[in-house]
Design a protein around this motif. Structure first.
Motif, PDB file in Angstrom:
ATOM      1  N   LEU A  61       0.840  -1.206   0.000  1.00 55.90           N
ATOM      2  CA  LEU A  61       0.000   0.000   0.000  1.00 55.90           C
ATOM      3  C   LEU A  61       0.872   1.253   0.000  1.00 55.90           C
ATOM      4  CD1 LEU A  61      -2.834  -1.080   2.459  1.00 55.90           C
ATOM      5  CD2 LEU A  61      -2.821  -1.157  -0.033  1.00 55.90           C
ATOM      6  N   GLN A  62       1.950   1.212   0.787  1.00 52.99           N
ATOM      7  CA  GLN A  62       2.851   2.372   0.821  1.00 52.99           C
ATOM      8  C   GLN A  62       3.451   2.624  -0.558  1.00 52.99           C
ATOM      9  OE1 GLN A  62       4.182   4.394   3.444  1.00 52.99           O
ATOM     10  NE2 GLN A  62       2.818   3.636   5.057  1.00 52.99           N
ATOM     11  N   SER A  63       3.747   1.548  -1.272  1.00 54.15           N
ATOM     12  CA  SER A  63       4.379   1.723  -2.592  1.00 54.15           C
ATOM     13  C   SER A  63       3.413   2.398  -3.567  1.00 54.15           C
ATOM     14  CB  SER A  63       4.807   0.369  -3.154  1.00 54.15           C
ATOM     15  OG  SER A  63       3.693  -0.327  -3.700  1.00 54.15           O
ATOM     16  N   GLY A  64       2.116   2.263  -3.279  1.00 54.39           N
ATOM     17  CA  GLY A  64       1.132   2.913  -4.144  1.00 54.39           C
ATOM     18  C   GLY A  64       0.760   4.292  -3.640  1.00 54.39           C
ATOM     19  N   GLY A  65       1.545   4.817  -2.707  1.00 52.11           N
ATOM     20  CA  GLY A  65       1.292   6.166  -2.214  1.00 52.11           C
ATOM     21  C   GLY A  65       0.166   6.241  -1.199  1.00 52.11           C
ATOM     22  N   LYS A  66      -0.274   5.070  -0.706  1.00 44.35           N
ATOM     23  CA  LYS A  66      -1.329   5.093   0.311  1.00 44.35           C
ATOM     24  C   LYS A  66      -0.661   5.191   1.678  1.00 44.35           C
ATOM     25  CE  LYS A  66      -4.240   3.425  -2.929  1.00 44.35           C
ATOM     26  NZ  LYS A  66      -5.225   4.252  -3.595  1.00 44.35           N
ATOM     27  N   ASN A  67      -1.054   6.167   2.448  1.00 43.20           N
ATOM     28  CA  ASN A  67      -0.401   6.345   3.746  1.00 43.20           C
ATOM     29  C   ASN A  67      -1.066   5.469   4.800  1.00 43.20           C
ATOM     30  OD1 ASN A  67       1.287   7.309   5.715  1.00 43.20           O
ATOM     31  ND2 ASN A  67      -0.053   9.039   6.194  1.00 43.20           N
ATOM     32  N   VAL A  68      -0.971   4.178   4.582  1.00 39.92           N
ATOM     33  CA  VAL A  68      -1.550   3.234   5.543  1.00 39.92           C
ATOM     34  C   VAL A  68      -0.409   2.683   6.385  1.00 39.92           C
ATOM     35  CG1 VAL A  68      -2.792   1.070   5.823  1.00 39.92           C
ATOM     36  CG2 VAL A  68      -3.394   2.627   3.953  1.00 39.92           C
ATOM     37  N   ILE A  69      -0.462   2.893   7.705  1.00 38.00           N
ATOM     38  CA  ILE A  69       0.639   2.394   8.531  1.00 38.00           C
ATOM     39  C   ILE A  69       0.292   1.107   9.259  1.00 38.00           C
ATOM     40  CG2 ILE A  69       1.853   4.589   8.828  1.00 38.00           C
ATOM     41  CD1 ILE A  69       0.430   4.844  11.510  1.00 38.00           C
ATOM     42  N   HIS A  70      -0.981   0.833   9.399  1.00 39.06           N
ATOM     43  CA  HIS A  70      -1.344  -0.418  10.071  1.00 39.06           C
ATOM     44  C   HIS A  70      -2.781  -0.778   9.736  1.00 39.06           C
ATOM     45  CE1 HIS A  70      -1.414  -3.641  12.956  1.00 39.06           C
ATOM     46  NE2 HIS A  70      -2.506  -3.144  13.506  1.00 39.06           N
ATOM     47  N   ILE A  71      -3.031  -2.081   9.614  1.00 36.35           N
ATOM     48  CA  ILE A  71      -4.402  -2.594   9.500  1.00 36.35           C
ATOM     49  C   ILE A  71      -4.485  -3.770  10.457  1.00 36.35           C
ATOM     50  CG2 ILE A  71      -6.205  -3.481   7.975  1.00 36.35           C
ATOM     51  CD1 ILE A  71      -4.588  -2.474   5.590  1.00 36.35           C
ATOM     52  N   ASP A  72      -5.547  -3.819  11.246  1.00 36.97           N
ATOM     53  CA  ASP A  72      -5.681  -4.958  12.148  1.00 36.97           C
ATOM     54  C   ASP A  72      -6.125  -6.200  11.391  1.00 36.97           C
ATOM     55  OD1 ASP A  72      -4.837  -4.149  14.703  1.00 36.97           O
ATOM     56  OD2 ASP A  72      -6.675  -2.985  14.994  1.00 36.97           O
ATOM     57  N   MET A  73      -5.591  -7.329  11.820  1.00 35.57           N
ATOM     58  CA  MET A  73      -5.947  -8.613  11.219  1.00 35.57           C
ATOM     59  C   MET A  73      -7.389  -8.968  11.583  1.00 35.57           C
ATOM     60  SD  MET A  73      -2.509 -10.877  11.942  1.00 35.57           S
ATOM     61  CE  MET A  73      -2.588 -10.827  13.727  1.00 35.57           C
ATOM     62  N   PRO A  74      -8.055  -9.741  10.743  1.00 37.18           N
ATOM     63  CA  PRO A  74      -7.598 -10.246   9.455  1.00 37.18           C
ATOM     64  C   PRO A  74      -7.731  -9.182   8.376  1.00 37.18           C
ATOM     65  CG  PRO A  74      -9.827 -11.024   9.887  1.00 37.18           C
ATOM     66  CD  PRO A  74      -9.407 -10.234  11.086  1.00 37.18           C
ATOM     67  N   LEU A  75      -6.775  -9.187   7.453  1.00 38.17           N
ATOM     68  CA  LEU A  75      -6.769  -8.178   6.389  1.00 38.17           C
ATOM     69  C   LEU A  75      -7.727  -8.613   5.279  1.00 38.17           C
ATOM     70  CD1 LEU A  75      -4.403  -7.290   8.092  1.00 38.17           C
ATOM     71  CD2 LEU A  75      -3.101  -6.844   6.041  1.00 38.17           C
ATOM     72  N   THR A  76      -9.001  -8.548   5.619  1.00 36.21           N
ATOM     73  CA  THR A  76     -10.029  -8.924   4.644  1.00 36.21           C
ATOM     74  C   THR A  76     -10.142  -7.810   3.613  1.00 36.21           C
ATOM     75  OG1 THR A  76     -11.692  -7.891   6.029  1.00 36.21           O
ATOM     76  CG2 THR A  76     -11.339 -10.256   6.344  1.00 36.21           C
ATOM     77  N   PRO A  77     -10.729  -8.103   2.468  1.00 36.31           N
ATOM     78  CA  PRO A  77     -10.830  -7.069   1.433  1.00 36.31           C
ATOM     79  C   PRO A  77     -11.466  -5.778   1.950  1.00 36.31           C
ATOM     80  CG  PRO A  77     -11.408  -9.191   0.509  1.00 36.31           C
ATOM     81  CD  PRO A  77     -11.193  -9.415   1.988  1.00 36.31           C
ATOM     82  N   VAL A  78     -12.537  -5.898   2.719  1.00 36.23           N
ATOM     83  CA  VAL A  78     -13.197  -4.664   3.157  1.00 36.23           C
ATOM     84  C   VAL A  78     -12.300  -3.847   4.083  1.00 36.23           C
ATOM     85  CG1 VAL A  78     -14.453  -5.787   5.069  1.00 36.23           C
ATOM     86  CG2 VAL A  78     -15.311  -3.648   4.110  1.00 36.23           C
ATOM     87  N   ARG A  79     -11.549  -4.518   4.924  1.00 37.74           N
ATOM     88  CA  ARG A  79     -10.682  -3.765   5.840  1.00 37.74           C
ATOM     89  C   ARG A  79      -9.563  -3.063   5.092  1.00 37.74           C
ATOM     90  NH1 ARG A  79      -9.757  -5.815  11.689  1.00 37.74           N
ATOM     91  NH2 ARG A  79     -11.647  -6.967  12.114  1.00 37.74           N
ATOM     92  N   VAL A  80      -8.998  -3.744   4.095  1.00 36.37           N
ATOM     93  CA  VAL A  80      -7.911  -3.141   3.327  1.00 36.37           C
ATOM     94  C   VAL A  80      -8.464  -1.965   2.526  1.00 36.37           C
ATOM     95  CG1 VAL A  80      -6.227  -3.535   1.477  1.00 36.37           C
ATOM     96  CG2 VAL A  80      -6.596  -5.282   3.240  1.00 36.37           C
ATOM     97  N   TRP A  81      -9.615  -2.159   1.958  1.00 40.07           N
ATOM     98  CA  TRP A  81     -10.236  -1.093   1.157  1.00 40.07           C
ATOM     99  C   TRP A  81     -10.543   0.117   2.036  1.00 40.07           C
ATOM    100  CZ3 TRP A  81     -15.342   0.937   1.107  1.00 40.07           C
ATOM    101  CH2 TRP A  81     -15.653   1.710  -0.018  1.00 40.07           C
ATOM    102  N   GLU A  82     -11.089  -0.147   3.220  1.00 31.58           N
ATOM    103  CA  GLU A  82     -11.394   0.979   4.120  1.00 31.58           C
ATOM    104  C   GLU A  82     -10.119   1.696   4.563  1.00 31.58           C
ATOM    105  OE1 GLU A  82     -13.886  -0.672   7.187  1.00 31.58           O
ATOM    106  OE2 GLU A  82     -15.696  -0.120   6.067  1.00 31.58           O
ATOM    107  N   ALA A  83      -9.070   0.915   4.849  1.00 29.63           N
ATOM    108  CA  ALA A  83      -7.814   1.541   5.278  1.00 29.63           C
ATOM    109  C   ALA A  83      -7.273   2.443   4.174  1.00 29.63           C
ATOM    110  CB  ALA A  83      -6.794   0.463   5.643  1.00 29.63           C
ATOM    111  N   MET A  84      -7.364   1.972   2.933  1.00 24.48           N
ATOM    112  CA  MET A  84      -6.872   2.786   1.815  1.00 24.48           C
ATOM    113  C   MET A  84      -7.694   4.064   1.688  1.00 24.48           C
ATOM    114  SD  MET A  84      -5.963   0.202  -1.292  1.00 24.48           S
ATOM    115  CE  MET A  84      -7.630  -0.323  -1.429  1.00 24.48           C
ATOM    116  N   ASN A  85      -8.983   3.926   1.860  1.00 23.98           N
ATOM    117  CA  ASN A  85      -9.858   5.083   1.677  1.00 23.98           C
ATOM    118  C   ASN A  85      -9.737   6.088   2.807  1.00 23.98           C
ATOM    119  OD1 ASN A  85     -10.697   4.109  -0.684  1.00 23.98           O
ATOM    120  ND2 ASN A  85     -12.705   3.433   0.010  1.00 23.98           N
ATOM    121  N   ASN A  86      -9.381   5.589   3.994  1.00 19.92           N
ATOM    122  CA  ASN A  86      -9.254   6.502   5.127  1.00 19.92           C
ATOM    123  C   ASN A  86      -7.874   7.121   5.201  1.00 19.92           C
ATOM    124  OD1 ASN A  86     -11.846   5.861   5.757  1.00 19.92           O
ATOM    125  ND2 ASN A  86     -11.291   4.260   7.220  1.00 19.92           N
ATOM    126  N   ALA A  87      -6.932   6.602   4.391  1.00 20.05           N
ATOM    127  CA  ALA A  87      -5.552   7.079   4.511  1.00 20.05           C
ATOM    128  C   ALA A  87      -5.438   8.484   3.940  1.00 20.05           C
ATOM    129  CB  ALA A  87      -4.607   6.136   3.780  1.00 20.05           C
TER     130      ALA A  87
END
Ligand SMILES: Cc1cc2nc3c(=O)[nH]c(=O)nc-3n(C[C@H](O)[C@H](O)[C@H](O)COP(=O)(O)OP(=O)(O)OC[C@H]3O[C@@H](n4cnc5c(N)ncnc54)[C@H](O)[C@@H]3O)c2cc1C
Lengths: 789, 263
Positions: free
Chosen positions: A763-789
């Motif tokens: 995610l960082q390589s794509g310019g998304k400032n996501v520093i942490h996501i709590d497990m499990p990294l399900t699609p919705v959690r990753v998507w939300e983390a990207m959108n909130n970054a």
């Protein structure tokens, strides 16, 4: 040249044939004449006061033989905790009684408050539906932080929801605080170690019978450690004398920790068998497994890493809330403490470590050890915060770890968290990992992914764990109420084949194959002439079972010691047969030979002589050839490893795909490389499951939302990559006879942070400032983390 | 499970007769019903098995060129036998559950059950199918009436499903990680008279047509044509596996991918 037999050979698992052909004998396969069925009536509310239970309709229903409620067990003991942990202020932990059946209150969804025994399962279920319980629902305590503040309690009699407040090492607290205060850089990370349901393929099952003539009980049960189960039932719960109780754990279809523990259902079927005078069986259905098997992990943690600007570590400080659920399960107090806090120095020479763990009662299923037990929690916290610090400081994550590694010339190494590591070579593991994972080719692969519109990340991890549990002297000081030695009896039969009775229990580990490889090599005989006997307290010596990657390191050592005793005695017999002095004999390839002559006898001839002792020096040597050894380890063993994971993230959907996974482990000497590889694969599957897929999720009312496979995601083959696994960088354990460390949990310990680090890197390589996501990294959690970054 | 009787009629007429009893229930492949019975969540006195009825099984082409599937035809059979005739539908059938599920589960059972996350409802609605029962024919647009709700009357049996074969079609299923039903599934089918887009898994009202996308795609059958169209998160399902906003987002992503894949 790979060997094809004995130590180090990839012998195929002999037990697999019977499992694959459906010829195994699991507890539920065992049916006896006159057997009745028990069914449990379980709470559907998380917290409730039992005002009354009306069994008047149910007890008159067809086929009903007996009905039990909590009132029937008020006079028997509670299911105890195996470790007494003291709080920082020296006060002992709170230990509310865990009854056979809930009485007065139900404390989690699935808590059993009654049981029906009937002729058939259907009749038992029909009657169970007619038991009318007046249960007054109370507000559920689910969130740990809220439970600590609440003015009502899971256990009213203890007046708090905190079990203990533990500091490790309490004397190092002030120095750690001071070091962090003065540090040039501090990285802080708050994370959740997700709660997991263990999901053994075989659900729990127990069948009891009672013999009136001898006043003796037999319990067949799904257990990882039948002797411990017998001890708990005898000494704490039911008071049945140990000599009147046989516990048999036949083939067991997976445990992962959840079958270490004694559960109330086992006590219930024993009581029922005596009361109705017939064998009584209970088999959990999958819903019961989700609701009542002890869950794993469930930590909420804040970790701080203090370091110099160059990345040298100064201190780790951790504050954790650990959920113990509604009742203390047998090892629930040691898992978040000594199996976690003592590992918080990782593979590093960090001078300061302090860990605070508060354990919390909640209206959820009990939480206990699950594959890795405490070490995955430690590794996850450490290896996530290191990655974050490396990113903050602009240091390569591999270099940051290398900079702080304990070096090969520093062993034995006293870690800042109180353990003494005996051997290791973490740089060698890293080197091997970087080569096998083709780290050098990563940038090109990243570009290929980007061309497909996907982000690619590379995650690494270095772990150390403490297993081969455990030195009894040490753990006794720390609060263990049991010893953790193991035992083996080697019985050489008259015709030269062997039965080896072991205290460890095999439920997927492959003991039936590996232990004979060892004994066969030591005696110079065919491993196929050796059979392992395990799981039956009437046949085996008192051992402590299988968990904590201890079977080989502890029980395997007992097997070696017993076999050594066999060799000593056999040599005496051979010396007599050959009319030579013991010291003049060589023992090679199963032959005793008088040095420098061709005069010899085989091991088989010696065995026959031992049992047909004609012309036998009975004044010097007893007949027979059977030896027992108990082995108590001098220290834990310390497997370590370096892992790499490469993921692709679909930023449109948040879906993570693992493309590559490399696991380089140091397990010390390896007895059967194929089985070790299999153990690593299984551990990785569970670790990746934790990282990407699995979560036992309660809602705020204490209902388990993920209570079936419709909502609890088990890893499937296509969720997992082809693994690259290596265990060639071996530094043998220095204190056990085989030089082995244990491989059963490593994959589940090392993989979760590796996966998460890789996703963050992507995610960082794509310019998304996501520093942490709590497990499990399900699609919705990753998507939300990207959108909130 | 509670005890029940089982009937195994060989004809539709016998099945319908057996289902007159109000405590009787049709049994297709049992892939939904049997787990329900095991959990003691239903208590039919009689199960009327439909899978022995020859006239309800098989895949063929009608004179008008529509694909006809018998109501008791398994997903596995559709995956094989429709592969050449209607590849997008066959591919959908071939990704329902696992082989054991596909070897038993039936199209009639799936459509009768109308699980909001099931795949076939999207294909039926997206293809403008006709649901044929022992009593009448029902257009797909009238048939689906919300989560687990359909136009079927009690005791009515789906005997056949007719799906007009499109010029191009594709089903994109973003799986719910645990169940592997559709978290969001979008079925896009292009016909001479326009494009149909049916969405499953997403809405609290069950399978639905995304009419704005249909209009845009009928004018220009390309993912780009979706432009800044989007569905509202309101009324979308929120659960462990996805929020309403996430599902709404996926509807658009999956629609675009289906259009691209349909070509
Ligand atoms: C592990 C698993 C995974 C699955 N994955 C998916 C998936 O990915 N996508 C998906 O769409 N589905 C999935 N399913 C559901 C599967 O497709 C079922 O087969 C289907 O939902 C029901 O069909 P059935 O024939 O088994 O019906 P049954 O279970 O027998 O019946 C279901 C209901 O329909 C009624 N019924 C059955 N046949 C008829 C008929 N001809 N006319 C009128 N009423 C009828 C029954 O009375 C009952 O109420 C999965 C199921 C399982 C067990």
């Amino acid at each position: 040249m790979p060997k094809n037999s004995g130590i180090g050979a990839s012998t195929k698992r002999r037990e697999d044939l019977r499992f694959l052909k459906g010829q195994g004998h699991y507890t539920d396969d065992i049916n006896t004449y006159g057997q009745a069925t028990a069914v449990f009536v379980r709470s559907n509310v998380a917290n409730g006061k039992i005002n009354g239970i009306d069994i008047s309709v149910a007890e008159n229903m067809p086929g009903v033989l007996a009905i039990f409620t909590g009132a029937d067990f008020v006079d028997v003991g509670g299911n105890p905790a195996g470790w007494l942990i003291n709080s920082r202020d020296g006060t002992p932990m709170k230990e509310p009684k865990r009854p056979v059946l809930a009485h007065g209150k139900v404390r989690h969804v699935g808590d059993a408050y009654a049981a029906v025994v009937a002729e058939t399962e259907k009749q038992a279920r029909d009657a169970a539906e007619e038991i009318i319980a007046d249960i007054e629902e109370l507000p559920a305590l689910v969130d740990m932080a809220a439970a600590l503040k609440a003015d009502h309690f899971v256990h009213d009699e203890i007046g708090t929801n905190q079990c203990f407040d533990w500091g490790w090492i309490e004397d190092n607290r002030a120095a750690t605080d001071a070091a962090i205060k003065a540090a040039p850089h501090v990285t802080t990370l708050e994370l959740v170690n997700n709660r997991l349901a263990p999901n053994a393929l075989e659900p729990r099952c127990s069948t009891a019978s009672y013999d009136q003539g001898t006043d003796a009980y037999t319990l067949h049960t799904t257990s990882q450690n039948p002797h411990l189960t017998r001890l708990l039932i005898s000494a704490f719960v039911m008071g049945i004398p140990e000599n009147k109780l046989t516990v048999i754990a036949p083939d067991v279809g997976g445990g992962f920790g959840s079958k270490i523990y004694h559960y109330g259902e086992e006590a219930l079927v024993l009581a029922a068998a005596k009361k109705v005078g017939r064998p009584v069986k209970w088999t959990a259905d999958r819903s019961e497994a989700f609701l009542t098997d002890a869950h794993g992990r469930d930590h909420v943690t804040k970790i701080e890493l203090a370091c110099e600007k160059d990345g040298s570590f100064i201190a780790f400080r951790t504050e954790t809330l650990a959920n113990v659920g509604a009742y203390l399960s047998n090892f629930s107090t040691v898992t978040p403490t000594f199996l976690h806090g003592t590992l918080m120095a990782g593979n590093y020479t960090v001078p300061h470590v302090y860990v605070n763990v508060k354990t919390v009662f909640t209206n959820t299923a009990p939480v206990d050890a699950y594959r890795g037990a405490g070490r995955p929690e430690a590794t996850y916290s450490i290896e996530r915060v290191i990655d974050m610090a490396a990113r903050e400081l602009g240091i390569d994550p591999v270099e940051m770890r290398r900079k702080n590694f304990v070096k090969p010339d520093q062993y034995p190494f006293a870690s800042a968290a109180g353990l003494e590591y005996d051997s290791g070579n973490y740089d060698a593991l890293m080197d091997k990992m970087e080569t096998l994972a083709d780290r050098g080719g990563f940038d090109a692969r990243r570009r290929e992914s980007e061309a497909k519109g996907l982000l690619r990340g590379f995650g690494v991890n270095a772990y150390i764990e403490a297993c081969g549990i455990a030195p009894s002297n040490l753990i006794g000081v720390l609060g263990s109420r049991v010893g953790l030695y193991d035992a083996a009896t080697v019985r050489v039969n008259a015709t030269g084949n062997l039965s080896v009775m072991v205290g460890a229990h095999s439920h997927g580990q492959g003991h039936e194959t590996v232990f004979p490889q060892i004994v066969g090599e030591m005696l110079g005989i065919d491993p196929l002439s050796i059979d392992i006997v395990h799981g039956d307290t009437s046949k085996i010596p008192f051992g402590m079972g299988t968990y904590g990657s201890r079977s080989l390191a502890v029980c395997g050592s007992a097997v070696v010691r017993a076999t050594e005793k066999i060799i000593v005695k056999a040599k005496k017999i051979a010396a007599h047969m050959l009319e030579a002095a013991v010291d003049d004999l060589d023992f090679v390839d199963g032959q005793f030979t008088v040095k420098g002559t061709d005069s010899s006898v085989s091991f088989g001839e010696v065995a026959l002589k031992a049992y047909i002792p004609h012309n036998f020096p009975i004044e010097d040597i007893e007949p027979g050839l059977e030896e027992t050894a108990f082995y108590d380890p001098a220290n834990f063993t310390y497997p370590s490893g370096a892992y790499a994971c490469e993921v692709e993230v679909d930023t449109e959907t948040g879906k993570v795909r693992i493309d590559r996974f490399t696991a380089v482990d140091d397990f010390g000497n390896v007895m059967n490389p194929m089985i070790v590889t299999g153990q690593v694969h299984g551990g990785l599957g569970q670790g990746i499951g934790q990282a990407l897929l699995e979560k036992a999720q309660y809602d705020s009312d204490g209902q388990l939302l993920s209570a079936s496979y419709m909502d609890y995601t088990m890893p499937r083959a296509d969720d997992l990559p082809f693994y690259t696994v290596d265990h060639s960088c071996a530094t043998p354990c220095t204190h056990n006879p085989l030089g082995v460390k244990g491989c059963g949990e490593a994959g589940a310990i090392g993989s979760p942070p590796t996966v998460v680090n890789a996703v963050i890197d992507a995610l960082q390589s794509g310019g998304k400032n996501v520093i942490h996501i709590d497990m499990p990294l399900t699609p919705v959690r990753v998507w939300e983390a990207m959108n909130n970054a | 499970m509670y005890a029940f009787e089982i009937e195994r009629p060989a004809t539709i007429a016998d099945a319908v007769a057996a289902l007159q009893d109000e405590d009787a229930q049709a049994l297709g492949g049992g892939q939904t019903l049997i787990p329900t019975l095991k959990a003691r969540l239903a208590m039919p006195a009689t199960l009327v098995s439909l899978t022995g009825i020859g006239e309800m099984k098989g895949v063929c082409l009608s004179d008008e060129g529509a694909l006809c599937i018998g109501g008791a035809t398994t997903h596995g059979t559709v995956a094989q036998e429709a592969a050449a005739l209607y590849p997008a539908l066959a591919a959908l059938a071939g990704h329902i559950g696992d082989p054991a599920v596909r070897n038993r589960g039936t199209i009639g059972g799936s459509l009768a059950n109308n699980d909001p996350s099931a795949c076939y409802p999207a294909a039926a609605l997206g293809s403008g199918a006709t649901i044929i029962t022992n009593a009448r024919t029902i257009a797909a647009d009238d048939y689906f009436q919300g989560m687990f709700a359909t136009a079927l009357d009690a005791g009515e049996v789906i005997t056949e499903v007719r799906l007009p074969i499109p010029q191009a079609a594709n089903y994109q299923k973003f799986v719910q990680p645990a169940s592997r039903f559709a978290l969001v599934g979008v079925y896009v089918a292009k016909y001479a008279d326009g494009v149909r887009v049916a969405v499953t898994g997403a809405s609290e009202s069950g399978v639905f047509r995304w009419t704005e996308a249909e209009a845009a795609l009928s004018a220009d059958f390309s993912a780009a044509a979706l432009g800044d169209l989007g569905v509202s998160a309101e009324g979308m399902i929120g659960d462990l596996h996805g929020t309403p906003a996430y599902r709404a987002h996926l509807v658009k992503v999956m629609t675009g991918r289906a259009v691209t894949a349909a070509g």
